[in-house]
Design an enzyme around this catalytic site. Structure first.
Site, PDB file in Angstrom:
ATOM      1  N   VAL A 101       0.831  -1.205   0.000  1.00  0.00           N
ATOM      2  CA  VAL A 101       0.000   0.000   0.000  1.00  0.00           C
ATOM      3  C   VAL A 101       0.860   1.248   0.000  1.00  0.00           C
ATOM      4  O   VAL A 101       0.607   2.190  -0.734  1.00  0.00           O
ATOM      5  CB  VAL A 101      -0.943   0.012   1.226  1.00  0.00           C
ATOM      6  N   CYS A 102       1.885   1.269   0.783  1.00  0.00           N
ATOM      7  CA  CYS A 102       2.691   2.469   0.996  1.00  0.00           C
ATOM      8  C   CYS A 102       3.178   3.124  -0.291  1.00  0.00           C
ATOM      9  O   CYS A 102       2.861   4.273  -0.541  1.00  0.00           O
ATOM     10  CB  CYS A 102       3.846   2.148   1.933  1.00  0.00           C
ATOM     11  N   PRO A 103       3.920   2.451  -1.144  1.00  0.00           N
ATOM     12  CA  PRO A 103       4.475   3.162  -2.293  1.00  0.00           C
ATOM     13  C   PRO A 103       3.454   3.504  -3.377  1.00  0.00           C
ATOM     14  O   PRO A 103       3.534   4.556  -3.984  1.00  0.00           O
ATOM     15  CB  PRO A 103       5.541   2.215  -2.829  1.00  0.00           C
ATOM     16  N   LEU A 138       0.389   6.141  -1.917  1.00  0.00           N
ATOM     17  CA  LEU A 138       0.992   7.412  -1.509  1.00  0.00           C
ATOM     18  C   LEU A 138       1.593   8.152  -2.696  1.00  0.00           C
ATOM     19  O   LEU A 138       1.533   9.380  -2.766  1.00  0.00           O
ATOM     20  CB  LEU A 138       2.046   7.185  -0.425  1.00  0.00           C
TER      21      LEU A 138
END
Length: 68
Positions: free
Chosen positions: A46-48, A51
């Protein structure tokens, strides 16, 4: 999960905005369109991806008066 038009429950969190840490609360966002983004942990799928998309569209959100 989208909760467009939903009211948030009372909260208080630290955020990094414009190069400094600030405290954000439900009162800070009251009466404004807002995007509150959470992710499970660093180095997850999810993070990269999400975001990065959010960052790429940040100027458009600002133009529309949306708090991120």
């Amino acid at each position: 999960m989208s909760l467009i038009g939903s009211e948030v429950k009372p909260f208080k969190a630290d955020a990094f905005k414009a190069g400094k840490f600030v405290t954000v609360t439900d009162d800070t966002l009251k009466g404004k369109w807002s995007v509150v983004f959470f992710y499970p942990a660093d180095f997850t799928f999810v993070c990269p991806t999400e975001l990065e998309d959010l960052a790429e569209n940040y100027a458009e959100f600002q133009r529309l008066g949306v708090e991120i």
